[in-house]
Design a protein around this motif. Structure first.
Motif, PDB file in Angstrom:
ATOM      1  N   ARG A 130       0.910  -1.187  -0.060  1.00 65.05           N
ATOM      2  CA  ARG A 130      -0.020   0.102   0.117  1.00 65.05           C
ATOM      3  C   ARG A 130       0.862   1.014  -0.081  1.00 65.05           C
ATOM      4  O   ARG A 130       2.008   1.227   0.452  1.00 65.05           O
ATOM      5  N   ARG A 131       0.180   2.147  -0.624  1.00 70.01           N
ATOM      6  CA  ARG A 131       1.250   3.532  -0.799  1.00 70.01           C
ATOM      7  C   ARG A 131       0.227   4.663  -0.805  1.00 70.01           C
ATOM      8  O   ARG A 131       0.498   5.824  -1.221  1.00 70.01           O
ATOM      9  N   ASP A 132      -1.003   4.352  -0.201  1.00 66.40           N
ATOM     10  CA  ASP A 132      -2.002   5.514  -0.255  1.00 66.40           C
ATOM     11  C   ASP A 132      -1.946   6.196   0.972  1.00 66.40           C
ATOM     12  O   ASP A 132      -2.648   7.212   1.023  1.00 66.40           O
ATOM     13  N   ARG A 133      -1.077   5.809   1.841  1.00 64.49           N
ATOM     14  CA  ARG A 133      -0.966   6.798   3.201  1.00 64.49           C
ATOM     15  C   ARG A 133       0.515   6.337   3.957  1.00 64.49           C
ATOM     16  O   ARG A 133       1.039   5.342   3.437  1.00 64.49           O
ATOM     17  N   LEU A 134       0.795   6.989   4.976  1.00 66.12           N
ATOM     18  CA  LEU A 134       2.173   6.864   5.627  1.00 66.12           C
ATOM     19  C   LEU A 134       1.841   5.872   6.747  1.00 66.12           C
ATOM     20  O   LEU A 134       2.966   5.413   7.221  1.00 66.12           O
ATOM     21  N   TYR A 135       0.755   5.526   7.149  1.00 64.58           N
ATOM     22  CA  TYR A 135       0.698   4.572   8.592  1.00 64.58           C
ATOM     23  C   TYR A 135       1.329   5.224   9.693  1.00 64.58           C
ATOM     24  O   TYR A 135       2.132   4.497  10.099  1.00 64.58           O
ATOM     25  N   ILE A 136       0.893   6.317   9.712  1.00 61.01           N
ATOM     26  CA  ILE A 136       1.698   6.945  11.085  1.00 61.01           C
ATOM     27  C   ILE A 136       0.437   7.282  12.079  1.00 61.01           C
ATOM     28  O   ILE A 136      -0.686   7.415  11.523  1.00 61.01           O
ATOM     29  N   GLN A 137       0.821   7.318  13.338  1.00 56.09           N
ATOM     30  CA  GLN A 137      -0.059   7.832  14.374  1.00 56.09           C
ATOM     31  C   GLN A 137       0.508   8.834  15.221  1.00 56.09           C
ATOM     32  O   GLN A 137       1.518   8.958  15.591  1.00 56.09           O
ATOM     33  N   ALA A 138      -0.420   9.736  15.516  1.00 61.96           N
ATOM     34  CA  ALA A 138       0.125  10.731  16.520  1.00 61.96           C
ATOM     35  C   ALA A 138       0.297  10.253  17.820  1.00 61.96           C
ATOM     36  O   ALA A 138      -0.398   9.319  18.506  1.00 61.96           O
ATOM     37  N   ALA A 139       1.324  10.699  18.595  1.00 63.36           N
ATOM     38  CA  ALA A 139       2.000  10.378  19.692  1.00 63.36           C
ATOM     39  C   ALA A 139       1.691  11.389  20.535  1.00 63.36           C
ATOM     40  O   ALA A 139       1.431  12.742  20.404  1.00 63.36           O
ATOM     41  N   LEU A 140       1.463  11.149  21.910  1.00 66.73           N
ATOM     42  CA  LEU A 140       1.168  12.335  23.091  1.00 66.73           C
ATOM     43  C   LEU A 140       2.476  13.332  22.951  1.00 66.73           C
ATOM     44  O   LEU A 140       2.446  14.310  23.436  1.00 66.73           O
ATOM     45  N   SER A 141       3.500  12.421  23.167  1.00 67.08           N
ATOM     46  CA  SER A 141       4.807  13.072  23.104  1.00 67.08           C
ATOM     47  C   SER A 141       5.938  12.270  22.488  1.00 67.08           C
ATOM     48  O   SER A 141       5.824  11.193  22.310  1.00 67.08           O
ATOM     49  N   ALA A 142       7.167  13.003  22.148  1.00 65.23           N
ATOM     50  CA  ALA A 142       8.229  12.391  21.359  1.00 65.23           C
ATOM     51  C   ALA A 142       9.080  11.712  22.653  1.00 65.23           C
ATOM     52  O   ALA A 142       9.527  12.253  23.452  1.00 65.23           O
ATOM     53  N   PRO A 143       9.601  10.357  22.032  1.00 68.89           N
ATOM     54  CA  PRO A 143      10.313   9.735  23.336  1.00 68.89           C
ATOM     55  C   PRO A 143      11.557  10.332  23.333  1.00 68.89           C
ATOM     56  O   PRO A 143      11.994  11.183  22.013  1.00 68.89           O
ATOM     57  N   LYS A 144      12.344  10.505  24.437  1.00 70.13           N
ATOM     58  CA  LYS A 144      13.631  11.126  24.633  1.00 70.13           C
ATOM     59  C   LYS A 144      14.741  10.661  23.629  1.00 70.13           C
ATOM     60  O   LYS A 144      14.565   9.422  23.354  1.00 70.13           O
ATOM     61  N   GLY A 145      15.340  11.397  23.269  1.00 69.05           N
ATOM     62  CA  GLY A 145      16.459  11.153  22.485  1.00 69.05           C
ATOM     63  C   GLY A 145      16.855  12.244  21.298  1.00 69.05           C
ATOM     64  O   GLY A 145      16.187  13.304  21.545  1.00 69.05           O
ATOM     65  N   GLN A 146      17.882  11.921  20.456  1.00 64.56           N
ATOM     66  CA  GLN A 146      18.086  12.788  19.514  1.00 64.56           C
ATOM     67  C   GLN A 146      17.082  12.394  18.035  1.00 64.56           C
ATOM     68  O   GLN A 146      17.388  11.197  17.849  1.00 64.56           O
ATOM     69  N   TYR A 147      16.739  13.341  17.447  1.00 67.87           N
ATOM     70  CA  TYR A 147      16.124  13.114  16.029  1.00 67.87           C
ATOM     71  C   TYR A 147      16.851  14.080  15.260  1.00 67.87           C
ATOM     72  O   TYR A 147      17.201  15.168  15.381  1.00 67.87           O
ATOM     73  N   ALA A 148      16.915  13.489  13.948  1.00 69.91           N
ATOM     74  CA  ALA A 148      17.612  14.141  12.847  1.00 69.91           C
ATOM     75  C   ALA A 148      16.942  13.854  11.551  1.00 69.91           C
ATOM     76  O   ALA A 148      16.660  12.634  11.545  1.00 69.91           O
ATOM     77  N   MET A 149      17.418  14.613  10.582  1.00 69.55           N
ATOM     78  CA  MET A 149      16.923  14.118   9.247  1.00 69.55           C
ATOM     79  C   MET A 149      17.846  13.122   8.541  1.00 69.55           C
ATOM     80  O   MET A 149      17.557  12.517   7.690  1.00 69.55           O
ATOM     81  N   TRP A 150      19.147  13.291   9.028  1.00 69.75           N
ATOM     82  CA  TRP A 150      20.145  12.412   8.421  1.00 69.75           C
ATOM     83  C   TRP A 150      21.286  12.396   9.488  1.00 69.75           C
ATOM     84  O   TRP A 150      21.580  13.354  10.327  1.00 69.75           O
ATOM     85  N   TRP A 151      21.904  11.176   9.502  1.00 73.48           N
ATOM     86  CA  TRP A 151      23.125  11.161  10.170  1.00 73.48           C
ATOM     87  C   TRP A 151      24.106  10.066   9.410  1.00 73.48           C
ATOM     88  O   TRP A 151      23.389   9.099   8.821  1.00 73.48           O
ATOM     89  N   ALA A 152      25.263  10.092   9.433  1.00 71.52           N
ATOM     90  CA  ALA A 152      26.238   9.232   8.935  1.00 71.52           C
ATOM     91  C   ALA A 152      26.162   7.492   9.534  1.00 71.52           C
ATOM     92  O   ALA A 152      26.081   7.782  10.733  1.00 71.52           O
ATOM     93  N   GLN A 153      26.352   6.702   8.820  1.00 70.00           N
ATOM     94  CA  GLN A 153      26.260   5.507   9.294  1.00 70.00           C
ATOM     95  C   GLN A 153      27.937   4.936   9.217  1.00 70.00           C
ATOM     96  O   GLN A 153      28.124   3.765   9.857  1.00 70.00           O
ATOM     97  N   ALA A 154      28.707   5.649   8.634  1.00 71.33           N
ATOM     98  CA  ALA A 154      30.105   5.211   8.422  1.00 71.33           C
ATOM     99  C   ALA A 154      31.047   6.444   8.615  1.00 71.33           C
ATOM    100  O   ALA A 154      30.511   7.471   7.883  1.00 71.33           O
ATOM    101  N   PRO A 155      32.243   6.317   8.966  1.00 72.29           N
ATOM    102  CA  PRO A 155      33.080   7.455   8.960  1.00 72.29           C
ATOM    103  C   PRO A 155      33.467   7.979   7.496  1.00 72.29           C
ATOM    104  O   PRO A 155      33.541   7.078   6.584  1.00 72.29           O
ATOM    105  N   GLY A 156      33.467   9.343   7.822  1.00 67.74           N
ATOM    106  CA  GLY A 156      33.599  10.134   6.307  1.00 67.74           C
ATOM    107  C   GLY A 156      32.522   9.974   5.224  1.00 67.74           C
ATOM    108  O   GLY A 156      32.441  10.696   4.326  1.00 67.74           O
ATOM    109  N   GLU A 157      31.207   9.508   5.752  1.00 65.78           N
ATOM    110  CA  GLU A 157      29.910   9.578   4.912  1.00 65.78           C
ATOM    111  C   GLU A 157      29.551  11.011   4.799  1.00 65.78           C
ATOM    112  O   GLU A 157      29.520  11.768   5.992  1.00 65.78           O
TER     113      GLU A 157
END
Length: 305
Positions: A130-157
């Motif tokens: 299915r690609r007619d929706r994102l299958y997301i659900q609103a949460a009361l709050s975001a779990p603690k931690g760091q959120y980012a659009m991108w991060w490197a998976q390997a050195p130098g990436e």
């Protein structure tokens, strides 16, 4: 009691089921699926195979796939598909699932049915994702931690040479000039608005909106929107893999393409939006920069909770 046909590994225990009803009615299908899940859990418990979860949504390159049951054996996890009625439709579904797994990986399908599906040869295959929706659900709050659009998976990436950059770039191009409508599409799925027109430029003129959601597979995501930077997805860095990050962005891109077809936006002339200009200039600066991946994380978008 009926023994089910399966292509499961030979050393797995046989599954016998009792009380199965052969019907395509939604309520009967739900009852049969529950019966299958409880039967499998009872049988597998003695063999050391662990039932992980039922009715799972898995991201694939072609959309979201619904999986009735996931189990963990000694050699890894498997995805179990149950077909109470062994007909051409069931065989076509399983063949399509198997081809999806062969093509992209990430799933290991095993079927259980009242007859041998591999002996049935379907004439045509229907899409199973299915690609007619994102299958997301609103949460009361975001779990603690760091959120980012991108991060490197390997050195130098570097971000601007990554597959994630390409996906975001395609998204920014797709919604250039339509950022607000694209965000309204998400609000509609979350049930926060009932009509697209309820979210306008006067609603949040100079502020950034952040919505914590749970994505497919239970991964925490922060969705943000502003006039200057547009629509962005920030993934929990400890709970989202790079693969998941790219698959979710790809799902959103698939959703956008179908939405644009539905709304017939192709004929509308657009000027480059402030958000697209920001993104384009950001890409140019990052390509000229010699800074580390940490700088790219901050420049693209990082949120701590």
């Amino acid at each position: 009691m009926q023994e089910l046909f399966s292509n499961a590994p030979a050393h797995w225990p046989k599954v016998h089921i009792e009380g199965l009803i052969k019907s395509s009615a939604p309520e009967v299908k739900a009852a049969n699926r529950l019966l299958f899940a409880t039967t499998v859990e009872t049988v597998f418990r003695k063999s050391g195979i662990q039932v992980l979860e039922a009715d799972v949504l898995r991201l694939t390159r072609e959309g979201v796939l619904e999986i009735p049951l996931r189990v963990r054996a000694e050699d890894g996890e498997y995805d179990l598909f149950f077909y109470p009625i062994a007909d051409e439709k069931a065989a076509a579904h399983y063949v399509a699932v198997h081809e999806l797994a062969q093509k992209w990986g990430r799933i290991r399908p095993v079927f259980y049915s009242t007859d041998d599906l591999l002996a049935i040869y379907p004439e045509t295959l229907e899409p199973v994702t299915r690609r007619d929706r994102l299958y997301i659900q609103a949460a009361l709050s975001a779990p603690k931690g760091q959120y980012a659009m991108w991060w490197a998976q390997a050195p130098g990436e570097l971000f601007h040479y990554s597959s994630t950059y390409d996906l975001f770039d395609r998204i920014y191009r797709e919604i250039n000039g339509f950022e607000m409508r694209a965000f309204a599409l998400i609000l509609l799925e979350l049930g926060m608005i009932q009509e697209e027109y309820e979210f306008t430029s006067s609603t949040f003129p100079d502020s950034t909106v952040e919505i914590p959601v749970e994505g497919p597979e239970g991964v925490p995501i922060l969705i943000s929107f502003s006039q200057q930077r547009g629509l962005r997805f920030h993934f929990h860095m400890d709970r989202a893999s790079a693969e998941y990050r790219d698959l979710f962005l790809n799902l959103f891109l698939l959703r956008l393409k179908s939405w644009r077809k539905e709304t017939d936006l192709e004929h509308i002339k657009r000027l480059d939006s402030p958000a697209y200009i920001w993104w384009r200039e950001l890409g140019r600066r990052l390509r000229l920069s010699t800074s580390s991946g940490e700088h790219a994380i901050s420049a693209v978008g990082s949120v701590k909770r």
